[in-house]
Design a protein around this motif. Sequence first.
Motif, PDB file in Angstrom:
ATOM      1  N   ASN A 172       1.049  -1.254   0.051  1.00 47.79           N
ATOM      2  CA  ASN A 172      -0.041   0.034   0.052  1.00 47.79           C
ATOM      3  C   ASN A 172       0.776   1.065  -0.011  1.00 47.79           C
ATOM      4  O   ASN A 172       1.695   1.460   1.151  1.00 47.79           O
ATOM      5  CB  ASN A 172      -0.992  -0.064   1.315  1.00 47.79           C
ATOM      6  CG  ASN A 172      -2.002   1.132   1.093  1.00 47.79           C
ATOM      7  OD1 ASN A 172      -1.783   2.001   0.706  1.00 47.79           O
ATOM      8  ND2 ASN A 172      -3.295   0.634   1.483  1.00 47.79           N
ATOM      9  N   ILE A 173       0.983   1.851  -1.212  1.00 47.48           N
ATOM     10  CA  ILE A 173       2.162   2.972  -1.227  1.00 47.48           C
ATOM     11  C   ILE A 173       1.471   4.240  -1.154  1.00 47.48           C
ATOM     12  O   ILE A 173       2.445   5.236  -1.325  1.00 47.48           O
ATOM     13  CB  ILE A 173       2.610   2.757  -2.719  1.00 47.48           C
ATOM     14  CG1 ILE A 173       1.482   2.830  -3.703  1.00 47.48           C
ATOM     15  CG2 ILE A 173       3.319   1.381  -2.861  1.00 47.48           C
ATOM     16  CD1 ILE A 173       2.191   2.932  -5.107  1.00 47.48           C
ATOM     17  N   THR A 432      -0.736   4.155   8.361  1.00 50.39           N
ATOM     18  CA  THR A 432       0.226   3.548   7.301  1.00 50.39           C
ATOM     19  C   THR A 432       0.878   2.354   8.142  1.00 50.39           C
ATOM     20  O   THR A 432       1.254   1.575   7.159  1.00 50.39           O
ATOM     21  CB  THR A 432       0.850   4.670   6.358  1.00 50.39           C
ATOM     22  OG1 THR A 432       1.834   5.356   7.840  1.00 50.39           O
ATOM     23  CG2 THR A 432       0.128   5.477   5.822  1.00 50.39           C
ATOM     24  N   ARG A 437       4.040  -1.338   3.304  1.00 54.96           N
ATOM     25  CA  ARG A 437       4.377  -0.655   2.016  1.00 54.96           C
ATOM     26  C   ARG A 437       5.396  -1.190   1.264  1.00 54.96           C
ATOM     27  O   ARG A 437       5.403  -0.591   0.183  1.00 54.96           O
ATOM     28  CB  ARG A 437       4.515   0.854   2.428  1.00 54.96           C
ATOM     29  CG  ARG A 437       3.605   1.504   3.338  1.00 54.96           C
ATOM     30  CD  ARG A 437       4.080   2.783   3.871  1.00 54.96           C
ATOM     31  NE  ARG A 437       4.411   2.224   5.356  1.00 54.96           N
ATOM     32  CZ  ARG A 437       4.836   3.242   6.278  1.00 54.96           C
ATOM     33  NH1 ARG A 437       4.995   4.490   5.948  1.00 54.96           N
ATOM     34  NH2 ARG A 437       5.061   2.844   7.512  1.00 54.96           N
ATOM     35  N   THR A 443       8.918  -1.260  -4.074  1.00 52.40           N
ATOM     36  CA  THR A 443       8.595   0.051  -3.426  1.00 52.40           C
ATOM     37  C   THR A 443       9.737   0.884  -3.530  1.00 52.40           C
ATOM     38  O   THR A 443      10.537   0.715  -2.499  1.00 52.40           O
ATOM     39  CB  THR A 443       7.763   0.038  -2.265  1.00 52.40           C
ATOM     40  OG1 THR A 443       6.634  -0.795  -2.308  1.00 52.40           O
ATOM     41  CG2 THR A 443       7.115   1.280  -1.968  1.00 52.40           C
ATOM     42  N   ALA A 446       7.030   5.666  -0.615  1.00 58.94           N
ATOM     43  CA  ALA A 446       5.830   5.604  -0.130  1.00 58.94           C
ATOM     44  C   ALA A 446       5.470   6.495   0.882  1.00 58.94           C
ATOM     45  O   ALA A 446       6.424   7.142   1.231  1.00 58.94           O
ATOM     46  CB  ALA A 446       5.483   4.226   0.485  1.00 58.94           C
ATOM     47  N   GLY A 452       3.388   7.553  -4.360  1.00 57.42           N
ATOM     48  CA  GLY A 452       4.150   6.143  -4.221  1.00 57.42           C
ATOM     49  C   GLY A 452       4.778   5.866  -5.760  1.00 57.42           C
ATOM     50  O   GLY A 452       4.178   6.238  -6.719  1.00 57.42           O
TER      51      GLY A 452
END
Length: 750
Positions: A172-173, A432, A437, A443, A446, A452
């Motif tokens: 989840n960026i 968060t 992330r 990634t 983020a 992101g």
Amino acid sequence: MIDSVKRATETPEEPQPYAELGMKADEYARVRDILGRRPTSSELAIYSVMWSEHCSYKSSKVHLRQFADKAPRSEALLVGMGENAGVVDIGDGWAATFKIESHNHPSYVEPRQGAATGVGGIVRDIMAMGARPVAVMDALRFGALDAPDTRRVLPGVVDGISFYGNCLGLPNIGGEVAFDPCYSGNPLVNALCVGLLRKDRIKLATAPGPGNKVVLFGARTGPDGIGGASVLASATFEDESHAKRPAVQVGDPFMEKLLIECCLELFEADVVVGIQDLGAAGVSCATTELAAKGTGGMHVDLDLVPLRDPSLRPEEILMSESQERMMAVVTPEDIDAFMAICARWDVPATVIGEVTGTGRLVMDWHGETIVDIPPGTAADEGPVYERPFHEPAGQAALNADHTARLPRPTDLRATLLELLGSPNVASKEWVTSQYDRYVRGNTVLAMPADAGVLRVGEVMPGAAETRRGIALATDGNGRYAKLDPYAGAQLALAEAYRNVAVTGARPLAVTNCLNFGSPEDPEVMWQFAEAVRGLADACRTLGVPVTGGNVSFYNQTGTTAIHPTPIIGVLGVLDDVARRVRHGFTGPGLKVLLLGETHDEFGGSEWAHRAHGHLGGLPPAADLEAERALADVLVTAAARGLLEGSHDVSDGGLGVALAECALAQGVGASVRLPVDDPFTGLFSESAARAIVVVRPEVFEEFAELAASSGVPCYGLGATGGDALVVEDVFTVPVTELRETHQAPLPAVLG
């Protein structure tokens, strides 16, 4: 015709519960005209969900056409609106597909499952394009942070998003979390997913070829989520909404993970002719849309649909929105290979019908023909309303209530700390930190970065040759849109566009989730019409097409609507992901520069909201040409390696942006404001601005680049030390900034 269809013909006056299913009397009458008889109960179920606001866009279609009519020419656009998700060419033979959708009402009724299945649904939209999902984001809105309603809903929503996304192994960026009393009782949970695929491997929702098999695969169909699209998302939200829990879907991320890998192998084996996920309206949607986009005919035996509850009636099977299900069209010669791949992944798969050339969607159940309709009439030919709209009665008075009448503070140090500790600006680490992330290790940036960023080359098999990266940001400000929905939508796009650009990525395409009150209210409809017009005009000016999205109406409790809240997602591309620009002050001894002009603009600002509870006047001006020039400078400078760090200027103005830059790496700075009035210099929310930091030796080259593009560039000072010093105004240690910034959410939520 036999049994149910025949009986429907012979009993035209038999009463039917169309109103209970969300249909208007004239809509029901139109179904009867289409069929030349009354519908069977199963046909009524199909039309009720397919003609719901959520599925048919019946109140928004006339306005959404502007996205196509005004669309800028873009060679990068491979698939636009009308499919499960848009697809854009990102270079080197690769494509990205992305989309954002709402799961607002389910997330209020049952926060954990409502939010979790919102993630699951948007992930399947990306899968249906032939892509591997690679990341998710979310844009969340809640009532006041300390409201009991928020303390119930927010933890469940965050837990649901975390649970589902983490189990899928998707980082989840980014995204947003904001608070305003207008969202009390009607939170917004907008979920975005992005996927990657080879540009020549796109899959579409179509069912061509009579004789091809229709396969339902994934989870079994159960009683959860029955009528969710029409019951929850297509009607005004009332106080008794907790009674609608059965309409909320229940998610199983472990089955979805198997489904992802199974689909990717099916695509690689090239045994899928067409594919559709089962989301809103379930089997009703998948069959009608696939048939309508193919040869127009399909025969389905509902007895073959695998059930979790054998007592389900056919209407319930058709309306169930049970999660983790897909429908594919497969040629007879490929069906064995298709089934073998599903078995290898332990994904149940059943042939439930076949494509025909009749132009009719026919369904049988227990030996009866229970559905016989032209599929296009359900999928594509639903009602289209030109709803009346007019400016709200109090709009002129709202705009006349300027912030100039508000007393301006003299203690600017205290004002900065007050804003930095306000729920909307404060650290969202409480949220968060519950998301993974960095899972999969691709990634690059983020939260709390502005956007992101993911590398492409190590995500996808066979992509090692590309150095490209993709960047994503979502933004929206309901206060701005309340003051001026046309400008508010443009400002939301401008901020997301800018947030992508500050990473060094070139903004490429747009998705949107348009959250509004009831379309039956002319004042709400005016807000919607203006927001769509503003967004379409802005996309044309910025040169970025809308690839798809979602409209979420009926976001109100009783007669009280939320602020109009268009959430805009922007996807950008980095030619070399190693050139991405880091967030904030990245080290000492760097020059701090402000790009863009600062004006006295406080309408809808965080200062007015936090310090005075005030909403009035006009939002900041949306200067789209300035935004485009700013982005060009940022992208070019990043590609040349001129930037050491960056951050956009938005909520809370330059003062908050400087504080956030210092917090990024714990590096202070000493700066002088570029305008005479320090309050305006610190807290104005003028758009088209960004902070950058550069090495002293490249300052002149960067300044020349900005000047050649017509972008104002002000030298503010230099990084270093352990405090944020605004000369002749105040000094705040970074430790105090951090304590203030991090405290609010944990203090309330634990």
